[in-house]
Design an enzyme around this catalytic site. Structure first.
Site, PDB file in Angstrom:
ATOM      1  N   CYS A 192      -2.469   5.570   6.281  1.00 16.44           N
ATOM      2  CA  CYS A 192      -2.223   4.970   5.196  1.00 16.44           C
ATOM      3  C   CYS A 192      -2.160   3.734   5.238  1.00 16.44           C
ATOM      4  O   CYS A 192      -1.870   3.469   5.463  1.00 16.44           O
ATOM      5  CB  CYS A 192      -0.993   5.599   4.015  1.00 16.44           C
ATOM      6  SG  CYS A 192       0.496   5.321   4.457  1.00 16.44           S
ATOM      7  N   THR A 193      -1.806   3.087   3.612  1.00 19.37           N
ATOM      8  CA  THR A 193      -2.159   1.531   3.559  1.00 19.37           C
ATOM      9  C   THR A 193      -1.216   0.643   4.614  1.00 19.37           C
ATOM     10  O   THR A 193      -1.224  -0.121   5.273  1.00 19.37           O
ATOM     11  CB  THR A 193      -1.829   0.728   2.188  1.00 19.37           C
ATOM     12  OG1 THR A 193      -3.438   1.793   1.201  1.00 19.37           O
ATOM     13  CG2 THR A 193      -2.424  -0.095   1.875  1.00 19.37           C
TER      14      THR A 193
END
Length: 289
Positions: A192-193
């Site tokens: 994810c980010t």
């Protein structure tokens, strides 16, 4: 007396960081008040999600003030605590400032999966892969790589050959997983980010029988920092970020391609004369169509 350097001319840095910790209602109120006071005194902007399970933050300001803000923010959670999972990027002169002010929102979960009961692994566990180890492992043709982010995020960039769930919210991820057909006995890699969504996703996957799951430590931002586009990166496209920059490119610089769609806030790159705004605008795919 020497005039102060205008904020826009200082060396601006953006940092993301998070910490899971049980906080009482009184703790949350006190920490929120302290964060807002720190941000005001140090001229730091940002977006912080605060709740009974901890803190999830993105903040920006000139480097010296930002470092003090992050250090003092840790002490608000517990005396002597320091964040160790900080991901940094610098804002070049002329680029958009990530934030203009500080917003601290109180939520039941600091990343919304609908599972406030899930506790993440301790930092540095064997389930967390460094960018170097991640880079090596996902080159295996048999590796299953899953993007746990929302569809509008993966639409502008993701790792090569990764699965990109068609979900609009992270809370939809478990349902997508149930229908995905991903082999529970296969080594699976999620990202994810900045890493926080995977902290919960990995535990939720293990509950459903996925025992060989690993996450990218520090997320995409950490990987881009160590494997920029010019140095053999396996990242394609740009990475959506939750600030005014909208996205950063494969070298971690503010996007020159995407702007926030004025109607939905998603990243857009379609130039159009918007009949709803009665003015020129940059629209996302959905609103443009």
């Amino acid at each position: 007396m020497k005039a102060p350097v205008p904020r826009a001319e200082k060396r601006i840095e953006a940092q993301t960081f998070y910490h899971f910790q049980t906080l009482s209602e009184a703790d949350v109120k006190a920490v929120r008040k302290g964060l807002l006071e720190l941000a005001r005194d140090l001229d730091v902007g940002g977006l912080i999600i605060l709740g009974p399970e901890g803190l999830n933050a993105t903040a920006s300001g000139d480097s010296e003030n930002l470092a003090k803000f992050v250090k003092d923010a840790g002490s608000l959670l517990q005396p002597g605590f320091e964040f160790t999972n900080i991901k940094s990027s610098f804002v070049e002169p002329g680029e958009k400032l990530p934030f203009l002010d500080m917003v601290v929102k109180v939520r039941e979960e600091i990343v919304t999966l609908g599972r406030p009961d899930i506790l993440p692994y301790e930092p540095g566990s064997s389930k967390h892969l460094s960018p170097t180890e991640w880079h090596r492992r996902i080159q295996d043709p048999a590796a299953v790589v899953i993007d746990t982010r929302n569809n509008y995020e993966s639409a502008i960039g993701t790792f090569r050959n990764s699965l990109t769930p068609d979900i609009e919210e992270f809370s939809d991820f478990p349902e997508w997983l149930e229908k995905s057909g991903v082999d529970k006995n296969q080594e699976t890699y999620i990202f994810c980010t900045g890493g926080i969504r995977c902290e919960k996703a990995i535990r939720a996957m293990e509950e459903k029988g996925y025992e060989k799951v690993y996450q990218l430590d520090g997320g995409i931002l950490n990987y881009i920092d160590q494997f920029p586009a010019s140095q053999g990166s396996l990242w394609d496209g740009e990475c959506f970020v939750f600030d005014h920059r909208i996205a950063v490119d494969g070298d971690g610089r503010a996007s020159e391609k995407y702007s926030a769609c004025p109607h939905c806030g998603q990243p857009g790159d379609h130039q159009a004369f918007c009949v709803r705004c009665d003015s020129p605008a940059i629209l996302c795919d959905d609103c443009y169509n």
